[in-house]
Enzyme design. Structure first.
Site, PDB file in Angstrom:
ATOM      1  N   ARG A  38      57.775  -9.165  17.935  1.00  0.00           N
ATOM      2  CA  ARG A  38      57.213  -7.801  18.097  1.00  0.00           C
ATOM      3  C   ARG A  38      55.896  -7.846  18.058  1.00  0.00           C
ATOM      4  O   ARG A  38      55.118  -7.163  18.795  1.00  0.00           O
ATOM      5  CB  ARG A  38      58.001  -6.957  17.345  1.00  0.00           C
ATOM      6  CG  ARG A  38      59.639  -6.421  17.959  1.00  0.00           C
ATOM      7  CD  ARG A  38      60.192  -5.787  16.629  1.00  0.00           C
ATOM      8  NE  ARG A  38      61.660  -5.519  17.296  1.00  0.00           N
ATOM      9  CZ  ARG A  38      62.727  -6.402  17.617  1.00  0.00           C
ATOM     10  NH1 ARG A  38      62.656  -7.435  17.097  1.00  0.00           N
ATOM     11  NH2 ARG A  38      63.944  -5.854  17.814  1.00  0.00           N
ATOM     12  N   SER A 177      70.941  -4.461  21.244  1.00  0.00           N
ATOM     13  CA  SER A 177      69.585  -3.738  21.259  1.00  0.00           C
ATOM     14  C   SER A 177      68.372  -4.460  21.831  1.00  0.00           C
ATOM     15  O   SER A 177      67.464  -3.341  21.832  1.00  0.00           O
ATOM     16  CB  SER A 177      69.399  -3.812  19.614  1.00  0.00           C
ATOM     17  OG  SER A 177      68.959  -5.016  19.012  1.00  0.00           O
ATOM     18  N   GLN A 178      68.245  -5.567  22.387  1.00  0.00           N
ATOM     19  CA  GLN A 178      67.155  -6.136  22.694  1.00  0.00           C
ATOM     20  C   GLN A 178      66.629  -5.390  24.245  1.00  0.00           C
ATOM     21  O   GLN A 178      65.563  -5.193  24.520  1.00  0.00           O
ATOM     22  CB  GLN A 178      67.262  -7.450  22.879  1.00  0.00           C
ATOM     23  CG  GLN A 178      67.364  -8.315  21.737  1.00  0.00           C
ATOM     24  CD  GLN A 178      67.649  -9.670  21.817  1.00  0.00           C
ATOM     25  OE1 GLN A 178      67.794 -10.013  22.987  1.00  0.00           O
ATOM     26  NE2 GLN A 178      67.593 -10.515  20.828  1.00  0.00           N
ATOM     27  N   ASP A 318      73.769 -11.112  13.459  1.00  0.00           N
ATOM     28  CA  ASP A 318      73.446 -12.440  13.320  1.00  0.00           C
ATOM     29  C   ASP A 318      73.775 -13.043  11.883  1.00  0.00           C
ATOM     30  O   ASP A 318      73.990 -14.257  11.438  1.00  0.00           O
ATOM     31  CB  ASP A 318      71.765 -12.549  13.121  1.00  0.00           C
ATOM     32  CG  ASP A 318      71.169 -12.241  14.273  1.00  0.00           C
ATOM     33  OD1 ASP A 318      71.871 -12.696  15.402  1.00  0.00           O
ATOM     34  OD2 ASP A 318      69.948 -12.091  14.581  1.00  0.00           O
ATOM     35  N   GLN A 341      79.423  -7.775  20.115  1.00  0.00           N
ATOM     36  CA  GLN A 341      78.136  -8.071  20.589  1.00  0.00           C
ATOM     37  C   GLN A 341      77.778  -9.744  20.120  1.00  0.00           C
ATOM     38  O   GLN A 341      77.080 -10.508  20.672  1.00  0.00           O
ATOM     39  CB  GLN A 341      76.900  -7.226  20.405  1.00  0.00           C
ATOM     40  CG  GLN A 341      76.485  -7.250  19.050  1.00  0.00           C
ATOM     41  CD  GLN A 341      77.092  -6.173  18.405  1.00  0.00           C
ATOM     42  OE1 GLN A 341      78.180  -5.851  18.436  1.00  0.00           O
ATOM     43  NE2 GLN A 341      76.398  -5.754  17.162  1.00  0.00           N
ATOM     44  N   LYS A 345      75.761 -13.825  22.152  1.00  0.00           N
ATOM     45  CA  LYS A 345      74.798 -14.546  21.299  1.00  0.00           C
ATOM     46  C   LYS A 345      74.272 -16.059  22.124  1.00  0.00           C
ATOM     47  O   LYS A 345      74.963 -16.306  23.183  1.00  0.00           O
ATOM     48  CB  LYS A 345      74.551 -14.451  19.994  1.00  0.00           C
ATOM     49  CG  LYS A 345      74.732 -13.117  19.177  1.00  0.00           C
ATOM     50  CD  LYS A 345      73.523 -12.333  19.449  1.00  0.00           C
ATOM     51  CE  LYS A 345      73.511 -10.752  18.969  1.00  0.00           C
ATOM     52  NZ  LYS A 345      72.357 -10.123  18.865  1.00  0.00           N
ATOM     53  N   ARG A 390      72.221 -20.560  13.977  1.00  0.00           N
ATOM     54  CA  ARG A 390      73.124 -19.868  13.136  1.00  0.00           C
ATOM     55  C   ARG A 390      74.217 -20.460  12.898  1.00  0.00           C
ATOM     56  O   ARG A 390      74.905 -20.530  11.697  1.00  0.00           O
ATOM     57  CB  ARG A 390      73.119 -18.367  13.377  1.00  0.00           C
ATOM     58  CG  ARG A 390      71.826 -17.890  13.504  1.00  0.00           C
ATOM     59  CD  ARG A 390      71.942 -16.276  13.367  1.00  0.00           C
ATOM     60  NE  ARG A 390      70.476 -15.768  13.873  1.00  0.00           N
ATOM     61  CZ  ARG A 390      69.241 -15.782  13.143  1.00  0.00           C
ATOM     62  NH1 ARG A 390      69.474 -16.239  11.872  1.00  0.00           N
ATOM     63  NH2 ARG A 390      68.063 -15.151  13.669  1.00  0.00           N
TER      64      ARG A 390
END
Length: 441
Positions: A38, A177-178, A318, A341, A345, A390
């Site tokens: 960001r 959300s992206q 995540d 969601q 990923k 992850r």
């Protein structure tokens, strides 16, 4: 010799080898990926020189750097700083196709940035990126005056964006959300005001983090409880200096390691006042029975036996891989729910964690939107990290608490967000080795 099939080719890869270990100690958590990316985009969209201190140094972060450079930003890497000379409200049309590597955040944020440029921008990425959905963002951008399409007609990269977007009213399914964060970051620079009618939203804390950045910049917007967000057009970003806080998403693996091993690990460079959503993992583990102590700039987790609970993980997708491992060591049943969601990923993390933990002896099953995990005695074996950073790190935490040796393939994926993970595990006493495999001839 072992090989990993990727895009139909036999290639070399990294193996992460771990054995059961007693783990305790103190580690410093690296900078937040979400904040770093960001900060880079807002610095790029600003006019003037911004300094980003203690950024995350990983492949995803440098993918975002490359995107900003492609749009015309100047970039220097000085000691522990990123120095950005912004391109301002009108990016240059890139000279070539932009390859975002494995960074889904960079791709989605950059699509709206490309909508500010006066011309065509083409994006691609690695094999995982080319399987991740973009449809809701494409649809929303086209309603704002863009000409956006995927080259294969499947709403996935490669994707082409033609600007300039004008603004106006659009609907958005923020399944990721992206999509919404991309609009929020870039819409203030559009000619007209933008109204986003949100039909569904997941991962609210990540949108909250984006709004936190807009607030720091004095951006004018109205948020009607995430059902409708109105952003005033014709605004500008200002150059800034900032320090990137530690990453709660990366810290999750050490939190879970302490909780399941009944060791004690102190995680430095974490601030509980930061808007990152994954700080909620501390609450999950505390409810399961771990001891959690929060100080001004650190957190300590001590394991003392866990019990299974039900966790709504919509805000923290995540954390699903690590929490699936925690469930294997908790008495009774752990239910990780409302996180569909997680299937879109880098991998389908619900399926991947179910498949690989089952190989280790876990009593685990898939739900459409999560996992059910029951206490299990894990045994080391060969597992596949599926090229997902992850998943690799979560399986390493499992292996550090399993009988025998666990070998995790595609361990090179850790470099996407946490290249120092093996080193920090060793600092806690973990028996962990990274081995390189070469391709077959």
């Amino acid at each position: 010799m072992a090989v990993f099939l990727q895009d139909g080719r036999k290639v070399g890869y990294m193996l992460l080898e771990v054995k059961r270990s007693k783990t305790s100690g103190t580690v410093r958590i690296p900078g937040s990926k979400s904040h770093t990316i960001r900060a880079l985009f807002i610095a790029g969209l600003a006019e003037g020189r911004s300094v980003i201190s203690h950024p995350l140094l990983s492949k995803d972060a440098f993918s975002a750097v490359d995107v900003c450079k492609a749009f015309g930003a100047g970039f220097e890497h000085s000691e522990d700083n990123f120095i950005i000379n912004g391109f301002g409200p009108v990016p240059s049309v890139p000279e070539d196709v932009i390859d975002v590597g494995n960074s889904g955040t960079s791709l989605r944020f950059a699509m709206m940035t490309a909508g500010l440029a006066d011309g065509y921008t083409v994006f691609t990425g690695d094999s995982q990126i080319r399987r991740r959905p973009l449809g809701p963002l494409i649809k929303a951008m086209n309603k704002l005056g863009g000409d956006v399409f995927s080259t294969r007609g499947n709403d996935m990269a490669p994707v082409v964006v033609k600007g300039r977007l004008k603004g106006g009213s659009t609907e958005l399914d923020a399944f990721s959300s992206q999509y919404l964060s991309s609009i929020l970051i870039n819409a203030p620079l559009l000619e007209h005001d933008t109204e986003v009618l949100i039909t569904r939203i997941n991962e609210k804390p990540y949108v909250g983090m984006t709004l936190w950045w807009l607030d720091r910049q004095g951006i004018e917007y109205q948020n009607d409880d995430f059902r409708r967000i109105y952003i005033k057009g014709g605004q500008k970003y200002k150059a800034f200096n900032t320090v990137i806080p530690g990453d709660f998403s990366s810290a999750t693996f050490f939190m879970v390691l302490a909780a399941v091993s009944e060791g004690e690990i102190t995680l430095e460079n974490l601030n509980m006042s930061d808007p990152q959503g994954d700080k909620a993992v501390l609450g999950y583990l505390k409810e399961m029975g771990a001891e959690v102590r929060c100080c001004e700039n650190s957190v300590t987790v001590k394991g003392r036996g866990l019990k299974g609970i039900e966790i709504d993980m919509n805000a923290t997708p995540d954390a699903l891989p690590a929490m699936a491992v925690a469930g294997c060591f908790a008495d009774g049943e752990t239910r990780l729910v409302n996180v569909p969601q997680a299937r879109i990923k880098e991998t389908d993390r619900i399926r991947v964690m179910c498949t690989e933990l089952t190989k280790m002896g876990a009593d685990i099953e898939e739900l459409p939107d999560g996992l059910v995990v029951r206490k299990s005695r894990l045994k080391g074996c060969m597992v596949d990290g599926h090229g997902d950073h992850r998943a690799v790190m979560a399986l390493a935490v499992a292996g550090l608490n399993a009988d025998g040796e666990t070998c995790i393939s595609t361990a090179e994926a850790m470099s996407v967000t946490f290249p120092d993970f093996p080193m920090l595990i060793r600092e806690c006493g973990g028996d962990i080795r990274l081995e390189e495999e070469l391709p077959e001839k």
